[in-house]
Design a protein around this motif. Structure first.
Motif, PDB file in Angstrom:
ATOM      1  N   LEU A 152      44.400  15.918  29.822  1.00  0.00           N
ATOM      2  CA  LEU A 152      43.369  15.063  29.237  1.00  0.00           C
ATOM      3  C   LEU A 152      43.814  14.313  27.979  1.00  0.00           C
ATOM      4  O   LEU A 152      43.142  13.378  27.552  1.00  0.00           O
ATOM      5  CB  LEU A 152      42.129  15.903  28.930  1.00  0.00           C
ATOM      6  N   LEU A 153      44.914  14.740  27.376  1.00  0.00           N
ATOM      7  CA  LEU A 153      45.395  14.075  26.166  1.00  0.00           C
ATOM      8  C   LEU A 153      46.529  13.114  26.490  1.00  0.00           C
ATOM      9  O   LEU A 153      47.456  13.458  27.222  1.00  0.00           O
ATOM     10  CB  LEU A 153      45.888  15.092  25.137  1.00  0.00           C
ATOM     11  N   ASP A 154      46.451  11.933  25.923  1.00  0.00           N
ATOM     12  CA  ASP A 154      47.510  10.955  26.046  1.00  0.00           C
ATOM     13  C   ASP A 154      48.758  11.489  25.330  1.00  0.00           C
ATOM     14  O   ASP A 154      48.627  12.158  24.294  1.00  0.00           O
ATOM     15  CB  ASP A 154      47.046   9.654  25.388  1.00  0.00           C
ATOM     16  N   PRO A 155      49.955  11.233  25.826  1.00  0.00           N
ATOM     17  CA  PRO A 155      51.162  11.690  25.124  1.00  0.00           C
ATOM     18  C   PRO A 155      51.243  11.172  23.679  1.00  0.00           C
ATOM     19  O   PRO A 155      51.849  11.811  22.826  1.00  0.00           O
ATOM     20  CB  PRO A 155      52.312  11.130  25.966  1.00  0.00           C
ATOM     21  N   LEU A 163      43.022   4.352  30.149  1.00  0.00           N
ATOM     22  CA  LEU A 163      43.383   4.615  31.540  1.00  0.00           C
ATOM     23  C   LEU A 163      44.899   4.546  31.674  1.00  0.00           C
ATOM     24  O   LEU A 163      45.521   3.568  31.260  1.00  0.00           O
ATOM     25  CB  LEU A 163      42.713   3.590  32.453  1.00  0.00           C
ATOM     26  N   THR A 164      45.472   5.616  32.214  1.00  0.00           N
ATOM     27  CA  THR A 164      46.919   5.681  32.428  1.00  0.00           C
ATOM     28  C   THR A 164      47.187   5.814  33.922  1.00  0.00           C
ATOM     29  O   THR A 164      46.244   5.909  34.721  1.00  0.00           O
ATOM     30  CB  THR A 164      47.529   6.894  31.690  1.00  0.00           C
ATOM     31  N   GLU A 165      48.439   5.881  34.278  1.00  0.00           N
ATOM     32  CA  GLU A 165      48.795   6.063  35.689  1.00  0.00           C
ATOM     33  C   GLU A 165      48.257   7.371  36.252  1.00  0.00           C
ATOM     34  O   GLU A 165      48.049   7.503  37.448  1.00  0.00           O
ATOM     35  CB  GLU A 165      50.313   6.020  35.854  1.00  0.00           C
ATOM     36  N   THR A 166      48.024   8.344  35.383  1.00  0.00           N
ATOM     37  CA  THR A 166      47.541   9.658  35.837  1.00  0.00           C
ATOM     38  C   THR A 166      46.046   9.855  35.595  1.00  0.00           C
ATOM     39  O   THR A 166      45.531  10.940  35.806  1.00  0.00           O
ATOM     40  CB  THR A 166      48.325  10.795  35.156  1.00  0.00           C
TER      41      THR A 166
END
Length: 121
Positions: A34-37, A105-108
């Protein structure tokens, strides 16, 4: 709000509520989903947090299953395609704060990119 915007806001709300769930918080793998890098947080204490420091706190049982965080007045808005801003009020065992999160929104999937809390009386 368009259906696409409503879906984006709902996805961010769902993610935010998952991050507040004691069972999710106790699992570093679930929190990492749930956390962005590039996640950062400015906590209610004024401390700056990153992914590693948040994992240390959340895996240590920062929210008790017996006393979950009470959330109210949650709302969200799409700031740009793939970016949602949430605001809400949280009460964690009497520690009350206004909270603000940016989700992207990311690829995952949707991930929290930034979070800030401001204590209130």
């Amino acid at each position: 709000m368009t259906d696409e915007s409503e879906q984006a806001v709902q996805a961010a709300i769902d993610g935010e509520l998952r991050l507040l769930d004691p069972e999710v918080r106790a699992s570093p793998a679930h929190v990492l989903e749930l956390l962005d890098p590039e996640f950062t947080e400015i906590g209610a204490s004024g401390r700056r947090w990153d992914v590693e420091s948040i994992l240390t706190v959340t895996s240590g049982g920062s929210v008790s299953p017996e006393s979950p965080v009470k959330v109210s007045e949650m709302s969200g808005i799409v700031l740009a395609p793939g970016v949602v801003h949430l605001t809400y009020f949280a009460d964690n065992q009497g520690r009350r704060a206004w909270r603000s999160s940016l989700w992207r929104l990311t690829e995952t999937g949707w991930r929290m990119y930034f979070h800030q809390a401001t204590l209130t009386g």
